[in-house]
Design a protein around this motif. Structure first.
Motif, PDB file in Angstrom:
ATOM      1  N   ILE A  32       0.845  -1.185   0.000  1.00  0.00           N
ATOM      2  CA  ILE A  32       0.000   0.000   0.000  1.00  0.00           C
ATOM      3  C   ILE A  32       0.883   1.238   0.000  1.00  0.00           C
ATOM      4  CG2 ILE A  32      -1.805   1.253   1.234  1.00  0.00           C
ATOM      5  CD1 ILE A  32      -2.364  -1.509   2.658  1.00  0.00           C
ATOM      6  N   ALA A  33       0.594   2.188  -0.895  1.00  0.00           N
ATOM      7  CA  ALA A  33       1.326   3.448  -0.926  1.00  0.00           C
ATOM      8  C   ALA A  33       0.451   4.566  -0.380  1.00  0.00           C
ATOM      9  CB  ALA A  33       1.763   3.786  -2.347  1.00  0.00           C
ATOM     10  N   LEU A  34       1.015   5.361   0.511  1.00  0.00           N
ATOM     11  CA  LEU A  34       0.355   6.566   1.014  1.00  0.00           C
ATOM     12  C   LEU A  34       0.984   7.770   0.338  1.00  0.00           C
ATOM     13  CD1 LEU A  34      -1.427   8.194   2.992  1.00  0.00           C
ATOM     14  CD2 LEU A  34       0.456   8.031   4.642  1.00  0.00           C
ATOM     15  N   MET A  35       0.141   8.671  -0.176  1.00  0.00           N
ATOM     16  CA  MET A  35       0.662   9.872  -0.817  1.00  0.00           C
ATOM     17  C   MET A  35      -0.245  11.062  -0.532  1.00  0.00           C
ATOM     18  SD  MET A  35      -0.128   8.788  -4.810  1.00  0.00           S
ATOM     19  CE  MET A  35       0.936   7.354  -4.704  1.00  0.00           C
ATOM     20  N   ASN A  36       0.364  12.220  -0.310  1.00  0.00           N
ATOM     21  CA  ASN A  36      -0.383  13.460  -0.163  1.00  0.00           C
ATOM     22  C   ASN A  36       0.410  14.592  -0.778  1.00  0.00           C
ATOM     23  OD1 ASN A  36       0.852  12.796   2.840  1.00  0.00           O
ATOM     24  ND2 ASN A  36       1.277  14.906   2.210  1.00  0.00           N
ATOM     25  N   GLU A  37      -0.291  15.664  -1.149  1.00  0.00           N
ATOM     26  CA  GLU A  37       0.406  16.779  -1.786  1.00  0.00           C
ATOM     27  C   GLU A  37       0.874  17.790  -0.747  1.00  0.00           C
ATOM     28  OE1 GLU A  37      -2.670  19.790  -2.184  1.00  0.00           O
ATOM     29  OE2 GLU A  37      -2.027  18.616  -0.444  1.00  0.00           O
ATOM     30  N   PHE A  38       1.457  18.897  -1.257  1.00  0.00           N
ATOM     31  CA  PHE A  38       2.215  19.809  -0.399  1.00  0.00           C
ATOM     32  C   PHE A  38       1.388  20.438   0.720  1.00  0.00           C
ATOM     33  CE2 PHE A  38       0.278  22.582  -3.462  1.00  0.00           C
ATOM     34  CZ  PHE A  38       0.100  23.784  -2.822  1.00  0.00           C
ATOM     35  N   SER A  39       0.132  20.779   0.437  1.00  0.00           N
ATOM     36  CA  SER A  39      -0.638  21.522   1.433  1.00  0.00           C
ATOM     37  C   SER A  39      -0.981  20.679   2.652  1.00  0.00           C
ATOM     38  CB  SER A  39      -1.930  22.069   0.806  1.00  0.00           C
ATOM     39  OG  SER A  39      -2.880  21.038   0.605  1.00  0.00           O
ATOM     40  N   GLN A  40      -0.877  19.361   2.523  1.00  0.00           N
ATOM     41  CA  GLN A  40      -1.252  18.474   3.617  1.00  0.00           C
ATOM     42  C   GLN A  40      -0.059  17.696   4.180  1.00  0.00           C
ATOM     43  OE1 GLN A  40      -4.330  18.881   4.830  1.00  0.00           O
ATOM     44  NE2 GLN A  40      -4.299  20.459   3.233  1.00  0.00           N
ATOM     45  N   ALA A  41       1.125  18.226   3.976  1.00  0.00           N
ATOM     46  CA  ALA A  41       2.326  17.552   4.473  1.00  0.00           C
ATOM     47  C   ALA A  41       2.287  17.376   5.987  1.00  0.00           C
ATOM     48  CB  ALA A  41       3.569  18.323   4.062  1.00  0.00           C
TER      49      ALA A  41
END
Length: 224
Positions: free
Chosen positions: A3-12
């Motif tokens: 499973i990969a978890l990814m989020n963009e910059f605003s939610q670091a």
């Protein structure tokens, strides 16, 4: 399952919270979690120059690219993606072949998506509605997503499971028929945008499990 978890910059800043809940749920099940997200919030104003090599700026556009490469290569089996509302991640992931992403704001969404749609990605809002008790909601979302057999149908009535599974498979066939092959699609996009998604954490996950030689060669051509 990988499973990969990814989020963009605003939610670091939310990454450690979500990562801890995800691992707490799925690691006892025997699953492996990769964190390809942006993990360090900026301390200065939000300008591209403030990002460094070890903290690259990821937008929801990059999340779609990462998800497409990881899922289509077999490097991972499922993706958890997030942005402020979850909508950008949802649209970005679903733009790519081989990615079937659902939108999830509460545990029942995760359960119904797993049972009816049986996709391979979830987009979750990590800002909107992410207040008191958010970690409990996220924890239960992951329990419902990964804690039972998938594709069982809902409601459990005669003929429903077969119909829902058939429609889910037909959607996969339609998406494959109308989409370009992935390498062709990737090459038709601004290559600087693609390169922006190839962060160190992403590459570690991709190379650890990639089973597609054509995708590996394409990524190699951009990073070597």
């Amino acid at each position: 399952m990988k499973i990969a978890l990814m989020n963009e910059f605003s939610q670091a800043s939310k990454n450690p919270i979500v990562l801890a809940q995800l691992k707490d749920v799925v690691e006892p099940m025997g699953h492996t979690v990769y964190n390809t997200a942006m993990v360090k919030p900026l301390l200065d104003k939000d300008v591209p120059e403030a990002y460094t090599e070890d903290n690259p700026r990821l937008t929801y556009l990059h999340l779609g690219i990462q998800a497409a490469l990881l899922l289509n290569s077999g490097a991972v089996d499922f993706v958890i993606a997030g942005c402020g509302t979850g909508q950008g991640a949802l649209m970005s992931l679903n733009a790519w072949p081989g990615v079937v992403c659902g939108y999830c704001i509460e545990p029942s969404d995760a359960y119904l998506f797993a049972q009816i749609n049986n996709g391979n990605a979830l987009a979750i809002p990590f800002a909107k509605g992410f207040g008191w008790g958010a970690e409990l909601n996220i924890h239960t979302i992951f329990e419902k997503c990964f804690g039972s057999p998938r594709g069982m149908g809902y409601p459990n009535e005669p003929g429903r499971k077969e119909s829902q599974n058939r429609n889910a498979e037909l959607l996969n066939q339609v998406k494959a028929a109308v989409a370009k092959p992935l390498v062709e699609a990737l090459k038709s996009v601004d290559q600087d945008l693609i390169k922006g998604a190839l962060t160190a954490r992403f590459l570690e996950c991709f190379y650890a499990g990639c089973k597609d030689d054509s995708l590996k060669a394409y990524v190699d051509s951009l990073v070597k």
